[in-house]
Design a protein around this motif. Sequence first.
Motif, PDB file in Angstrom:
ATOM      1  N   CYS A 165       0.834  -1.212   0.000  1.00  0.00           N
ATOM      2  CA  CYS A 165       0.000   0.000   0.000  1.00  0.00           C
ATOM      3  C   CYS A 165       0.866   1.258   0.000  1.00  0.00           C
ATOM      4  N   GLU A 166       1.822   1.305   0.897  1.00  0.00           N
ATOM      5  CA  GLU A 166       2.649   2.503   1.058  1.00  0.00           C
ATOM      6  C   GLU A 166       3.477   2.796  -0.194  1.00  0.00           C
ATOM      7  N   CYS A 199       2.850   2.091  -3.308  1.00  0.00           N
ATOM      8  CA  CYS A 199       1.990   2.605  -4.373  1.00  0.00           C
ATOM      9  C   CYS A 199       1.543   4.029  -4.057  1.00  0.00           C
ATOM     10  N   HIS A 200       1.147   4.265  -2.816  1.00  0.00           N
ATOM     11  CA  HIS A 200       0.667   5.601  -2.452  1.00  0.00           C
ATOM     12  C   HIS A 200       1.779   6.641  -2.510  1.00  0.00           C
ATOM     13  N   MET A 201       3.028   6.230  -2.304  1.00  0.00           N
ATOM     14  CA  MET A 201       4.136   7.162  -2.406  1.00  0.00           C
ATOM     15  C   MET A 201       4.340   7.617  -3.858  1.00  0.00           C
ATOM     16  N   LYS A 202       4.145   6.706  -4.781  1.00  0.00           N
ATOM     17  CA  LYS A 202       4.326   7.033  -6.197  1.00  0.00           C
ATOM     18  C   LYS A 202       3.069   7.629  -6.821  1.00  0.00           C
ATOM     19  N   TYR A 203       1.938   7.034  -6.514  1.00  0.00           N
ATOM     20  CA  TYR A 203       0.661   7.459  -7.107  1.00  0.00           C
ATOM     21  C   TYR A 203      -0.233   7.930  -5.968  1.00  0.00           C
ATOM     22  N   SER A 204      -0.094   9.175  -5.588  1.00  0.00           N
ATOM     23  CA  SER A 204      -0.916   9.650  -4.473  1.00  0.00           C
ATOM     24  C   SER A 204      -2.379   9.485  -4.843  1.00  0.00           C
ATOM     25  N   PRO A 205      -3.193   9.016  -3.873  1.00  0.00           N
ATOM     26  CA  PRO A 205      -4.618   8.806  -4.178  1.00  0.00           C
ATOM     27  C   PRO A 205      -5.274  10.083  -4.678  1.00  0.00           C
ATOM     28  N   GLN A 206      -6.085   9.903  -5.711  1.00  0.00           N
ATOM     29  CA  GLN A 206      -6.763  11.067  -6.316  1.00  0.00           C
ATOM     30  C   GLN A 206      -8.250  10.930  -6.194  1.00  0.00           C
TER      31      GLN A 206
END
Length: 142
Positions: A132-133, A135-142
């Motif tokens: 999770c972390e 992915c969220h570091m690269k693709y911040s949730p939009q």
Amino acid sequence: WLSVGCVAANAPTEQSASPAGAPPATVLQIMNVLTSPASEVVFSSVQTVASERGVENVAPKDDQEWQKVVDNAVMMAESANLLLTPGRARDQDDWVKMTNALIEASVASMKAASAKDAEALNTSFDQLYSACEDCHMKYSPQ
């Protein structure tokens, strides 16, 4: 027979069963409605709690509680599959790798919960959190 007519009139046709265009849910909606709630159940299923009574290990207590963890780990894996569909995948490189890491981590949690193995489930949390972390570091949730 009026109700039968209504059901038949609302039944999907081949043409409407696979609509063209963008998927009906966004990545953020999938995360908010499926992935995050399921992850909360999985992550909270095994914990160490400190209180005035001392340190206590918390884990599912019966088959029904273990099944709830299994079901939510399945939900996480399947919601990750939805992230790979055309119109949602951000790219065919890191997005796919990171999403597959979430699927693998979710399956590890699912297997541990299926085996009613609290230690293995707790160990799977590191893999799950990293998936999770990262992915969220690269693709911040939009």
